[in-house]
Design an enzyme around this catalytic site. Structure first.
Site, PDB file in Angstrom:
ATOM      1  N   CYS A  41     -55.268 -34.949  -2.361  1.00 57.29           N
ATOM      2  CA  CYS A  41     -54.121 -34.580  -3.211  1.00 57.29           C
ATOM      3  C   CYS A  41     -54.507 -34.622  -4.686  1.00 57.29           C
ATOM      4  CB  CYS A  41     -52.973 -35.564  -3.022  1.00 57.29           C
ATOM      5  SG  CYS A  41     -52.138 -35.383  -1.472  1.00 57.29           S
ATOM      6  N   CYS A 110     -46.855 -38.408  -0.671  1.00 58.23           N
ATOM      7  CA  CYS A 110     -47.203 -38.865  -2.029  1.00 58.23           C
ATOM      8  C   CYS A 110     -46.637 -40.264  -2.291  1.00 58.23           C
ATOM      9  CB  CYS A 110     -46.629 -37.930  -3.085  1.00 58.23           C
ATOM     10  SG  CYS A 110     -47.092 -36.233  -2.821  1.00 58.23           S
TER      11      CYS A 110
END
Ligand code: FES
Length: 196
Positions: A41, A110
């Site tokens: 990410c 996340c």
């Protein structure tokens, strides 16, 4: 018109994040430090803790993460002040998502950054105080992107997860590269055989 993806709580914490570290680490003399990142990410998280008698007195954090990572770590930083390290260690991303009034499905992965960095920091503190690994359960990491272990899968199974979709809902496993799906499903089937 309301086409925002995020809840008002997320927006509040994103636009006004609490306990952020401004400047460098020397601004906040810490007893423990945790750093983690999800390479895929491109996110990184730093968490610093001040701890006295195993109670977290204060915290600062810094991230290069997205809105979800910022909001969930901001909420986490408020939750852990005054908390015993053992209770703080047990906080999971599902607790943060709940506090935030939900997150868009594709952003949930996340939210694990902050609580992961927190556990790294607490492990660091335990190591400094001669109790290395005290809160770590013996576990095997199954999802390397999100640090999800066989213990997390077992917990989800015990809470009723029987399919890949249910397992994903409970743990967010496989929401980054998906490379862990086969191994995780094998484990799920193994638990079905063991526990019926
Ligand atoms: S190993 Fe990449 S999502 Fe699980």
């Amino acid at each position: 018109m309301n086409n925002w993806l995020y809840s008002d709580i997320v927006k509040d914490h994103f636009t006004n994040p609490r306990n952020v570290l401004f400047g460098d680490e020397s601004e906040f003399p810490a007893d423990a430090k945790g750093q983690t990142g999800n390479i895929r990410c491109g996110d990184q998280m730093l968490m610093l803790l001040q701890i006295k008698d195993d109670v977290i007195n204060d915290v600062r954090w810094k991230t290069y993460g997205c809105a979800s990572a910022i909001a969930s770590t901001s909420v986490l930083s408020e939750m852990i002040k005054g908390m015993n390290i053992k209770d703080a260690y047990a906080i999971g991303s599902e607790d943060l998502v709940k506090k935030l009034g939900g997150l868009p499905e594709h952003k949930i992965h996340c939210s694990v950054l902050g609580d992961k960095a927190l556990r790294v920091a607490i492990d660091d503190y335990l190591e400094h105080t001669g109790r290395a690994g005290m809160l770590k359960e013996a576990s095997t990491e199954i999802c390397h992107c999100l640090g999800i272990t066989d213990k997390d899968i077992e917990k989800a199974f015990n809470n009723g997860a029987r399919t890949w979709e249910q397992l994903q809902e409970a743990t967010k496993i496989g929401t980054v590269c998906g490379g862990c799906k086969e191994k995780a499903l094998e484990l799920l089937h193994e638990y079905m055989h063991i526990y019926g």
